[in-house]
Design a protein around this motif. Structure first.
Motif, short mmCIF file in Angstrom:
data_model
loop_
_atom_site.label_atom_id
_atom_site.label_comp_id
_atom_site.label_asym_id
_atom_site.label_seq_id
_atom_site.Cartn_x
_atom_site.Cartn_y
_atom_site.Cartn_z
N PRO A 102 29.65 9.52 3.37
CA PRO A 102 29.28 11.00 3.19
C PRO A 102 29.50 12.13 3.11
N ASN A 103 29.40 12.31 4.98
CA ASN A 103 29.57 13.26 5.62
C ASN A 103 30.88 13.91 5.50
N TYR A 104 31.92 12.85 5.64
CA TYR A 104 33.60 13.35 5.92
C TYR A 104 33.98 13.48 4.12
N ARG A 105 33.42 13.12 3.01
CA ARG A 105 33.57 13.24 1.64
C ARG A 105 32.20 14.45 1.22
N PHE A 106 31.65 15.07 2.41
CA PHE A 106 31.04 16.37 1.38
C PHE A 106 32.16 17.42 2.69
N ALA A 107 32.69 17.19 3.57
CA ALA A 107 33.84 18.02 4.40
C ALA A 107 34.39 17.76 3.50
N GLN A 111 32.41 21.63 1.50
CA GLN A 111 32.36 21.81 2.39
C GLN A 111 33.19 21.93 3.79
N LYS A 112 34.81 22.27 3.93
CA LYS A 112 35.07 21.99 5.15
C LYS A 112 35.17 22.84 6.48
#
Length: 199
Positions: A102-107, A111-112
């Protein structure tokens, strides 16, 4: 029983998927996570200890944190249990897949982050997928070839791998496992189960 969840929340999807496959009657209310926590619907803010989804209300009980809710539902309805082994997989998911993906997907999508952060998250995600793929080499589900809350917890975000340009077919055992989960009664994708329904 009512579930508060939101689009793009794999944690919400875990609980919604359990309720759907188990055919447990419930209401679903969508929460707008784009709003600051204090600006979200007052009735949601009032019952959510951390201001996050999912939250499940069951009579006078208020439950939060997806894996804790899965444990509660499994025990309450005597469905998809996996005992101590399931607990181990739930805790593993929280620290591994539930963190990296989820953190990779969100980034990547919204949110790069700096390149080194993205590399770290992606490398960690691939390591997690390797572990799942290896574990599933000689069994159909995560625990004793039997569908359980361990599978529900760990699969939740994986149906969005294509969005982040990861071909799940490069992990053939994971891909086969995800296809088997799709064969469970009433299964639906997260994009359908979590569709927007204003709170």
């Amino acid at each position: 029983m009512k579930l508060y969840g939101s689009t793009n929340s794999g944690h919400s999807y875990k609980v919604k998927l359990f309720l759907t496959i188990a055919a447990i009657k419930h209401d679903y209310e969508w929460v707008d996570l784009a709003l600051p926590r204090n600006d979200r619907a007052p009735k949601f803010v009032k019952i959510s200890p951390f201001g996050e989804v999912p939250v499940l209300t069951d009579n006078n009980k208020i439950l939060c944190q997806s894996n804790a809710i899965l444990q509660y539902l499994s025990k309450e309805y005597n469905k998809f249990s996996g005992g101590q082994k399931a607990d181990e997989w739930l805790f593993w998911e929280t620290n591994r897949i539930g963190f990296s993906l989820p953190n990779y997907r969100f980034a990547k999508l919204w949110q790069k982050q700096p390149k080194d952060v993205m590399t770290y998250l992606l490398d960690r995600l691939h390591a997690d997928l390797d572990i799942l793929n290896q574990h599933l080499n000689h069994q159909t589900f995560l625990i004793d070839n039997k569908f359980s809350i361990a599978d529900i917890s760990n699969c939740a975000y994986l149906y969005w791998l294509e969005e982040i340009e990861i071909d799940v077919k490069t992990y053939p055992n994971v891909n086969a496992w995800l296809q088997l989960i799709k064969l469970q009664p009433n299964w639906q994708s997260p994009d359908i189960l979590l569709k927007t329904s204003p709170l």
